[in-house]
Design a protein around this motif. Structure first.
Motif, PDB file in Angstrom:
ATOM      1  N   PHE A  42      28.027  25.300  -3.364  1.00  0.00           N
ATOM      2  CA  PHE A  42      28.449  23.999  -3.232  1.00  0.00           C
ATOM      3  C   PHE A  42      28.098  23.344  -4.570  1.00  0.00           C
ATOM      4  O   PHE A  42      27.998  22.134  -4.710  1.00  0.00           O
ATOM      5  CB  PHE A  42      27.973  23.284  -2.248  1.00  0.00           C
ATOM      6  N   GLU A  45      30.467  20.548  -6.290  1.00  0.00           N
ATOM      7  CA  GLU A  45      30.393  19.573  -5.634  1.00  0.00           C
ATOM      8  C   GLU A  45      29.147  18.633  -5.755  1.00  0.00           C
ATOM      9  O   GLU A  45      29.168  17.434  -5.560  1.00  0.00           O
ATOM     10  CB  GLU A  45      30.914  19.820  -4.010  1.00  0.00           C
ATOM     11  N   ARG A  72      44.054  23.308   0.244  1.00  0.00           N
ATOM     12  CA  ARG A  72      42.402  23.401   0.450  1.00  0.00           C
ATOM     13  C   ARG A  72      41.869  22.517  -0.924  1.00  0.00           C
ATOM     14  O   ARG A  72      40.721  22.097  -0.697  1.00  0.00           O
ATOM     15  CB  ARG A  72      42.397  24.815   0.710  1.00  0.00           C
ATOM     16  N   GLU A  73      42.321  23.249  -2.010  1.00  0.00           N
ATOM     17  CA  GLU A  73      41.592  22.216  -3.238  1.00  0.00           C
ATOM     18  C   GLU A  73      41.591  20.763  -3.183  1.00  0.00           C
ATOM     19  O   GLU A  73      40.638  20.140  -3.648  1.00  0.00           O
ATOM     20  CB  GLU A  73      42.263  23.051  -4.342  1.00  0.00           C
ATOM     21  N   ARG A  76      39.240  19.806  -0.712  1.00  0.00           N
ATOM     22  CA  ARG A  76      37.857  19.709  -1.417  1.00  0.00           C
ATOM     23  C   ARG A  76      37.497  18.811  -2.101  1.00  0.00           C
ATOM     24  O   ARG A  76      36.245  18.169  -2.400  1.00  0.00           O
ATOM     25  CB  ARG A  76      37.724  21.208  -1.977  1.00  0.00           C
ATOM     26  N   PRO A  80      34.328  15.858  -0.836  1.00  0.00           N
ATOM     27  CA  PRO A  80      33.342  16.969  -1.131  1.00  0.00           C
ATOM     28  C   PRO A  80      32.180  17.203   0.129  1.00  0.00           C
ATOM     29  O   PRO A  80      31.769  15.979   0.603  1.00  0.00           O
ATOM     30  CB  PRO A  80      32.882  16.333  -2.442  1.00  0.00           C
ATOM     31  N   TYR A  81      31.899  18.454   0.073  1.00  0.00           N
ATOM     32  CA  TYR A  81      30.503  18.785   1.130  1.00  0.00           C
ATOM     33  C   TYR A  81      29.377  18.476   0.366  1.00  0.00           C
ATOM     34  O   TYR A  81      29.061  19.295  -0.585  1.00  0.00           O
ATOM     35  CB  TYR A  81      31.000  19.975   1.625  1.00  0.00           C
ATOM     36  N   GLY A 234      33.568  16.872   4.992  1.00  0.00           N
ATOM     37  CA  GLY A 234      33.797  17.590   4.118  1.00  0.00           C
ATOM     38  C   GLY A 234      33.569  19.352   4.396  1.00  0.00           C
ATOM     39  O   GLY A 234      33.653  20.008   3.362  1.00  0.00           O
ATOM     40  N   PRO A 236      33.443  23.015   5.130  1.00  0.00           N
ATOM     41  CA  PRO A 236      34.478  24.083   4.842  1.00  0.00           C
ATOM     42  C   PRO A 236      35.257  24.332   6.346  1.00  0.00           C
ATOM     43  O   PRO A 236      36.433  24.975   6.207  1.00  0.00           O
ATOM     44  CB  PRO A 236      33.937  25.183   4.260  1.00  0.00           C
ATOM     45  N   ARG A 239      37.799  21.645   6.517  1.00  0.00           N
ATOM     46  CA  ARG A 239      38.636  21.742   5.640  1.00  0.00           C
ATOM     47  C   ARG A 239      39.633  23.046   5.837  1.00  0.00           C
ATOM     48  O   ARG A 239      41.187  22.724   5.650  1.00  0.00           O
ATOM     49  CB  ARG A 239      37.964  21.939   4.592  1.00  0.00           C
TER      50      ARG A 239
END
Length: 356
Positions: A42, A45, A72-73, A76, A80-81, A234, A236, A239
């Motif tokens: 990560f 991010e 997916r982008e 993201r 954000p995570y 965020g 994954p 997501r």
């Protein structure tokens, strides 16, 4: 004037020193049994959060082509995570009517109130059907294909499924069905010795059917619970789930089969526990998030069958069946007075499988 210049120069040096110290600190991503953590998982991010004015070439290129980037982008980028953040103090629930309505069933009031009573410092929102669509449109205004998919789903149960993934991806916190009763406050769901800055996702086991005809009753040998989910924004897994449902919805819409009786996926495999369980296992076996050594087997149901306590997998914690399914009297689930019993599901508020 010289004093001012010396002060300004000292301030600049101090800021540069802090910048160097913080930017040199590696992102902490927890490991899991049999896995080696990917430290840079990560990093981009996290770097964006620590240095908002700094943009990598990849980020600049993504910004320029944001509208055509893979979903997916875009998800993201939009959500954000941040693993090191706190779990947001939100509790999300949905129902046909708000609790203030006279149409909000009396049978649901005690269950709904349990969440507020046990979480006095949390923001507890019950989103009515009338409000749900507007909230998703607001949260995903910059991702019109996601809102298009949500709006196109032909069954209320599908929208209810999709909503929980969408709101947790965007805002994080706890999602729990309206007919669940909170037995213990959420801060006690994880052991004290577990560092919350290394946990970003909590899920429970719904079913562990150790019987030869399990497939007649459940979609997976181990099935993860979706009526109660805890996550930081965020994550994954969320997501991936949002992207999967969006892509499948729009595919069927363009093919003209996004209609009751014509869809090529069941609710279970489209938005429900089957698809949800698959998304979690995809994450546990994704080399983007874990270094899987040659010869190591994939994480499968065998790693969770018979589980009786917390199991940490990377930044995710899997709870045993007792935690969210106490008192069911099967599959090893203990009663509601067990120390690991956190949420009881009454199965009273099931959304009917009928068109809206």
């Amino acid at each position: 004037m010289p004093t001012f210049r010396r002060s300004l120069f000292a301030a600049i040096c101090f800021i540069a020193f802090i910048f160097l110290i913080r930017s040199s600190r590696p992102a902490e991503v927890p490991g899991a049994p049999g896995y080696q953590p990917v430290q840079e998982i990560f990093s981009e991010e996290q770097d964006r959060l620590l240095h908002p004015k700094k943009k990598s070439k990849a980020r600049q290129q993504q910004t320029l082509s944001y509208g055509t980037a893979p979903l997916r982008e875009r998800l993201r980028y939009q959500f954000p995570y941040d693993l090191r953040s706190r779990f947001p103090a939100y509790i999300w629930q949905t129902w046909k009517y708000a609790p203030s309505s006279i149409w909000f069933g009396d049978s649901l009031r005690a269950a709904e109130a349990s969440w507020t009573e046990l979480h006095p410092g949390f923001t507890h929102e019950v989103i009515s059907d009338d409000t749900q669509r507007h909230l998703i449109q607001y949260l995903y205004g910059s991702l019109p294909d996601v809102f298009e998919a949500y709006d196109a789903l032909p069954l209320a149960v599908m929208k209810a499924d999709f909503f929980r993934y969408l709101v947790l991806l965007a805002r994080g916190g706890i999602y729990s069905d309206i007919d669940t009763i909170a037995l213990k406050p959420a801060p006690y769901w994880l052991p004290d010795e577990l560092d919350r800055s290394k946990v970003g996702f909590v899920v429970g086991i719904e079913a562990d059917p150790d019987r030869p005809d399990w497939h007649e009753w459940y979609s997976r040998r181990i099935q993860f619970c979706q009526w109660t989910i805890v996550s930081k924004p965020g994550h994954p897994i969320l997501r991936d789930m949002v992207a999967y449902i969006t892509e499948e919805t729009l595919r069927m819409k363009r093919a003209g089969i996004l209609k009751v009786g014509k869809m090529d996926k069941t609710v279970m495999e489209f938005t429900g526990p089957g698809a949800w369980t698959d998304a979690i296992f995809r994450y546990f076996n994704n080399p983007e998030y874990f270094h899987i050594l040659p010869g190591e087997k994939n994480i499968t149901y065998e790693d969770f069958s018979g589980q009786t306590t917390h199991r940490k997998m990377g930044d995710a914690v899997v709870l045993p069946i007792t935690s969210f399914s106490p008192g069911v009297g099967q599959m090893g689930a203990e009663d509601i007075d067990h120390p690991m019993a956190f949420v009881k599901h009454n199965f009273d508020g099931m959304v009917t499988l009928s068109p809206e």
